[in-house]
Motif scaffolding. Structure first.
Motif, PDB file in Angstrom:
ATOM      1  N   THR A 102      -9.249  -0.851   4.998  1.00 40.20           N
ATOM      2  CA  THR A 102      -8.859   0.545   4.772  1.00 40.20           C
ATOM      3  C   THR A 102      -9.204   1.406   5.985  1.00 40.20           C
ATOM      4  OG1 THR A 102      -9.276   0.194   2.437  1.00 40.20           O
ATOM      5  CG2 THR A 102      -9.047   2.469   3.144  1.00 40.20           C
ATOM      6  N   ASN A 179      -2.881   1.868   0.155  1.00 37.38           N
ATOM      7  CA  ASN A 179      -4.098   1.073   0.051  1.00 37.38           C
ATOM      8  C   ASN A 179      -4.079   0.247  -1.235  1.00 37.38           C
ATOM      9  OD1 ASN A 179      -6.678   0.488   1.187  1.00 37.38           O
ATOM     10  ND2 ASN A 179      -7.632   1.774  -0.371  1.00 37.38           N
ATOM     11  N   GLU A 180      -4.513  -0.999  -1.160  1.00 38.76           N
ATOM     12  CA  GLU A 180      -4.583  -1.884  -2.336  1.00 38.76           C
ATOM     13  C   GLU A 180      -3.276  -1.858  -3.120  1.00 38.76           C
ATOM     14  OE1 GLU A 180      -7.002  -3.858  -2.705  1.00 38.76           O
ATOM     15  OE2 GLU A 180      -8.808  -2.962  -1.866  1.00 38.76           O
TER      16      GLU A 180
END
Ligand code: ADP
Ligand code: MG
Length: 348
Positions: A102, A179-180
């Protein structure tokens, strides 16, 4: 002959019977400018002002990257990411928890110099969360009596569309950090397929030419996902994975992790080395899903700083407290305690 507009109809919630001129006079300057722009086609090459850019960044909370360490191995991955992004491909960073995905995605995104918008994948995310939707319906009534025996009356319904990060990024050429992304249900992410392949964003609830947005040439996307399969993480569809360049990241080198702990905590390198050694030896012993990442090193470092260097006993407890987070049973904890002890003993 001069006509005077008159508006005899009254409705609840304030008068809507003013002339447009009267309305404009009452409006604050900001709304006036907005009103003027309404209906204008958004050109995908429209320049974005600094204040607009700030507003978008604030709205989608692109986290700040502080104390970023650009060591040799960090730079290497950074270069690869930039190469692929500049070649026109979205980049997917994949790696274990806490290895720095990240932070690196945010750092590279900010370096590209375009506004950065951010989405955090999770189970409840829908396509609407990605692209936006109608926030409210605005109703307007107009009734004009130009001449004493002629009425002109019309009701206008206007739906206000609000862009979410993906639509914003596609329209204005922002950098999207997703993200993710594998935590989101694959069906919600389907919208990305045509963005990456045909460079077209399709807004399913819109009609006509508004339905399709040509992706701005500056649009770039960095996605991250975890290489360790946890419950609740969806396997992304192959069609999407095929459109991404995937860069596998592992934990940074010993020296880089020491520098990161030092940068975040201000601890002397000697203490940072001690922490990183313990954490790295635990990584060798623990199963993938329980391996402590660089985040754990920083946490132990912060704890150590809080202790003001009071003895080894405390250091051991600090390490245990930080790595006990994914512990399932007292037996499990005992095993971890033994690993920590062993790692600290080998330091001496
Ligand atoms: N290059 C770096 N410089 C400084 N800190 C870093 C760097 N890479 C990672 N970190 C720190 O390490 C921790 C874990 O990084 P993060 O990017 O959250 O990992 P991941 O997304 O892989 O779980 C964070 O506290 C982050 O601030
Ligand atoms: Mg992360």
């Amino acid at each position: 002959m001069n006509y005077t507009e008159t508006h005899p109809r009254k409705v609840r919630g304030g008068s809507v019977h003013q002339t447009i001129g009267e309305k404009m006079k009452e409006m604050p300057a900001k709304t006036k400018a907005k009103q003027k722009d309404r209906g204008k086609n958004i050109s995908s090459t429209a320049p974005i002002g600094v204040s607009e850019r700030r507003a978008v960044e604030e709205k989608y909370l692109a986290p700040d990257v502080s104390n970023f360490v650009e060591a040799h191995d960090v730079k290497n991955v950074e270069k690869r990411i930039k190469l692929w992004l500049n070649t026109g491909y979205p980049v997917h960073l994949i790696g274990p928890t806490g290895c720095g995905k990240t932070s690196l995605a945010m750092h590279v995104a900010k370096e590209l110099g375009r506004p950065v918008v951010w989405i955090n994948g999770d189970e409840s995310i829908t396509t609407t969360d990605l692209i936006g939707g109608y926030s409210q319906i605005e109703q307007e009534s107009l009734r004009d009596q130009y001449v004493h025996n002629v009425f002109k009356s019309k009701d206008i319904l206007k739906a206000d569309w609000v862009d979410n990060p993906l639509a914003l990024a596609c329209k204005y050429g922002y950098t999207l950090v997703y993200n993710e992304f594998s935590r989101t249900k694959p069906s919600a992410n389907n919208i990305l397929l045509s963005v990456f392949e045909e460079k077209i964003l399709e807004l399913p609830t819109k009609f006509g030419e508004d339905r399709y947005i040509k992706v701005h040439p500056d649009f770039k996307a960095i996605l991250t996902s975890n290489s360790v399969e946890y419950a609740g993480v969806h396997r992304p569809q192959d069609a999407l994975l095929d459109r991404l360049v995937s860069i596998y990241m592992d934990y940074y080198s010993f020296d880089t992790e020491v520098n990161i702990v030092n940068a975040h905590t201000g601890l002397p390198k000697e203490d940072a080395r001690k922490i990183v050694s313990v954490v790295r030896s635990l990584r060798e012993k623990l199963p993938d899903a329980q391996k402590p990442g660089t985040r754990a090193c920083i946490m132990i470092g912060q704890g150590l700083k809080g202790l003001n260097g009071q003895g080894n006993m405390n250091f051991e407890q600090l390490c245990i407290d930080v790595i006990a987070t994914k512990t399932r049973s007292p037996m499990d904890l005992l095993e971890k305690q033994a690993f920590v002890k062993e790692a600290i003993e080998t330091l001496a």
